[in-house]
Design an enzyme around this catalytic site. Structure first.
Site, PDB file in Angstrom:
ATOM      1  N   ASN A  81      14.926  -1.351 -63.928  1.00  0.00           N
ATOM      2  CA  ASN A  81      14.219  -2.006 -64.996  1.00  0.00           C
ATOM      3  C   ASN A  81      12.663  -1.953 -64.610  1.00  0.00           C
ATOM      4  O   ASN A  81      12.277  -2.455 -63.575  1.00  0.00           O
ATOM      5  CB  ASN A  81      14.574  -3.335 -64.989  1.00  0.00           C
ATOM      6  N   TRP A  82      11.943  -0.905 -65.432  1.00  0.00           N
ATOM      7  CA  TRP A  82      10.465  -0.699 -64.843  1.00  0.00           C
ATOM      8  C   TRP A  82       9.605  -1.940 -65.425  1.00  0.00           C
ATOM      9  O   TRP A  82       8.435  -1.733 -65.146  1.00  0.00           O
ATOM     10  CB  TRP A  82       9.957   0.686 -65.275  1.00  0.00           C
ATOM     11  N   LYS A  83      10.060  -2.735 -66.166  1.00  0.00           N
ATOM     12  CA  LYS A  83       9.681  -3.730 -66.766  1.00  0.00           C
ATOM     13  C   LYS A  83       7.945  -3.228 -67.113  1.00  0.00           C
ATOM     14  O   LYS A  83       7.934  -2.279 -67.863  1.00  0.00           O
ATOM     15  CB  LYS A  83       9.149  -4.912 -65.563  1.00  0.00           C
ATOM     16  N   HIS A  90      17.245 -10.322 -70.823  1.00  0.00           N
ATOM     17  CA  HIS A  90      16.393 -10.420 -69.356  1.00  0.00           C
ATOM     18  C   HIS A  90      15.887 -12.044 -69.304  1.00  0.00           C
ATOM     19  O   HIS A  90      15.400 -12.339 -70.247  1.00  0.00           O
ATOM     20  CB  HIS A  90      15.503  -9.289 -69.155  1.00  0.00           C
ATOM     21  N   GLU A 105      13.144 -12.909 -68.251  1.00  0.00           N
ATOM     22  CA  GLU A 105      11.884 -12.746 -68.527  1.00  0.00           C
ATOM     23  C   GLU A 105      11.626 -12.825 -69.960  1.00  0.00           C
ATOM     24  O   GLU A 105      10.797 -13.719 -70.329  1.00  0.00           O
ATOM     25  CB  GLU A 105      11.222 -11.514 -67.913  1.00  0.00           C
ATOM     26  N   GLU A 123      21.709 -12.038 -63.014  1.00  0.00           N
ATOM     27  CA  GLU A 123      20.370 -11.993 -62.472  1.00  0.00           C
ATOM     28  C   GLU A 123      19.954 -13.277 -62.107  1.00  0.00           C
ATOM     29  O   GLU A 123      19.315 -13.950 -63.351  1.00  0.00           O
ATOM     30  CB  GLU A 123      19.314 -11.189 -63.102  1.00  0.00           C
ATOM     31  N   GLY A 178      12.085 -11.080 -58.275  1.00  0.00           N
ATOM     32  CA  GLY A 178      10.906 -10.860 -57.988  1.00  0.00           C
ATOM     33  C   GLY A 178      10.377 -11.558 -56.648  1.00  0.00           C
ATOM     34  O   GLY A 178       9.211 -11.710 -56.492  1.00  0.00           O
ATOM     35  N   SER A 235      15.872  -8.885 -56.698  1.00  0.00           N
ATOM     36  CA  SER A 235      15.528  -8.459 -55.240  1.00  0.00           C
ATOM     37  C   SER A 235      16.581  -7.575 -54.566  1.00  0.00           C
ATOM     38  O   SER A 235      16.692  -7.744 -53.293  1.00  0.00           O
ATOM     39  CB  SER A 235      15.098  -9.640 -54.303  1.00  0.00           C
ATOM     40  N   GLY A 289      14.720  -4.311 -60.228  1.00  0.00           N
ATOM     41  CA  GLY A 289      13.107  -4.379 -60.670  1.00  0.00           C
ATOM     42  C   GLY A 289      12.240  -3.682 -59.650  1.00  0.00           C
ATOM     43  O   GLY A 289      12.005  -2.380 -59.790  1.00  0.00           O
ATOM     44  N   GLY A 290      11.627  -4.440 -59.015  1.00  0.00           N
ATOM     45  CA  GLY A 290      10.461  -4.011 -58.006  1.00  0.00           C
ATOM     46  C   GLY A 290      10.836  -2.108 -57.479  1.00  0.00           C
ATOM     47  O   GLY A 290      10.225  -1.727 -57.207  1.00  0.00           O
TER      48      GLY A 290
HETATM   49  P1  13P Z   1      13.403  -7.518 -58.698  1.00  0.00           P
HETATM   50  O1  13P Z   1      14.373  -6.498 -58.188  1.00  0.00           O
HETATM   51  O2  13P Z   1      11.927  -7.103 -58.589  1.00  0.00           O
HETATM   52  O3  13P Z   1      13.750  -8.830 -58.288  1.00  0.00           O
HETATM   53  O4  13P Z   1      13.837  -7.607 -60.311  1.00  0.00           O
HETATM   54  C1  13P Z   1      15.140  -7.681 -60.883  1.00  0.00           C
HETATM   55  C2  13P Z   1      15.264  -7.711 -62.175  1.00  0.00           C
HETATM   56  O5  13P Z   1      14.734  -8.434 -63.032  1.00  0.00           O
HETATM   57  C3  13P Z   1      15.700  -6.516 -62.910  1.00  0.00           C
HETATM   58  O6  13P Z   1      16.203  -6.606 -64.172  1.00  0.00           O
END
Ligand code: 13P
Length: 251
Positions: free
Chosen positions: A9-11, A95, A97, A167, A173, A213, A234-235
């Site tokens: 997920n590149w957000k 998600h 977020e 998640e 994050g 993470s 994510g990251g």
């Molecule tokens: P991180 O891997 O940066 O914690 O993010 C997880 C995430 O929200 C994937 O959708």
């Protein structure tokens, strides 16, 4: 046998040049990783170009969200059909977020999921508890509410096009991953709910991803849990090197 999925997920990251570079590099570094299904979710503005760059590869493309209407006066929204048109096969819905900052609820997650399924997309439905909910001992009740609410009135045929991503919000994050035991407990619980809502066969086949993470050095432990079928990253998905290491270590 559930085929593992590693999804990135590149957000809100990567404009055209960087997105294309990342996509091409992931293809190069994962050419021999045929056992794992790989998905990337770039931002809306680069979906078409990334899809083109990935065509002919084994990597699928997902939108990070969609609306439930196919067209109309809904400024700023993107429909499932538009995602398909841009080359997506999947969409991430719900998600944390989106739930935290953009008002998504179990009810809107359900509407979006139904619309996406109707258009032919596969859906990655995200669920997860906050730190406050975990500390209050509410994790499993929150998860149950989110699974039931998100999947309400979705038929057995469609559950086969759904992937669930657990998640925990406190692990996103933050560098704090759920322990393998914590993650396994929730994944196994999700499978039990799917079994009750659908059938034991559906609960055996539905893939449940962990997110929060995930890094090259913790994916092995997570993947060794019987009910964890992959990861939503994510990251660590923003670098082709770390994303491909996660894919390699996920077998
Ligand atoms: P991180 O891997 O940066 O914690 O993010 C997880 C995430 O929200 C994937 O959708």
């Amino acid at each position: 046998m559930r085929r593992p999925i590693i999804a990135g997920n590149w957000k809100l990251h990567k404009k055209t040049v960087e997105a294309l570079e990342l996509a091409r590099e992931i293809v190069r570094l994962t050419e021999d990783c045929t056992d794992t299904e790989i998905i990337v979710a770039p931002s809306f503005t680069v979906l078409g170009k990334v899809s083109e760059a990935l065509s002919g590869s084994r990597i699928s493309v997902a939108g990070q969200d969609c609306f439930w209407q196919e067209e109309g006066a809904f400024t700023g929204e993107v429909s499932p059909g538009m995602l398909l048109d841009a080359g997506c096969t999947h969409v991430i819905i719900g998600h944390s977020e989106r739930r935290q900052h953009f008002g998504d609820t179990d009810a809107t997650v359900n509407r979006k999921t139904k619309a996406a399924l109707l258009s032919g997309l596969s859906v990655i439905v995200c669920i997860g508890e906050t730190l406050q909910e975990r500390e209050a001992g509410e994790t499993l009740s929150v998860i149950e509410r989110q699974v039931r609410g998100g999947l309400q009135d979705i038929c057995a045929r469609d559950i086969r096009k759904i992937v669930i991503a657990y998640e925990p919000v406190w692990a996103i994050g933050t560098g704090k991953t759920a322990t393998d035991v914590q993650a396994q407990e929730v994944h196994s619980f999700i499978r039990t709910i799917v079994s009750r809502l659908y059938s034991p066969t559906d609960s055996d086949t539905v893939r449940i991803l962990y997110g929060g993470s995930v890094k090259p050095d913790n994916i092995r432990g997570l993947m060794s849990c019987p009910d964890i079928d992959g990861a939503l990253v994510g990251g660590a998905s923003l670098s082709a090197t770390s994303f491909s290491s996660i894919i390699r270590n996920s077998k």
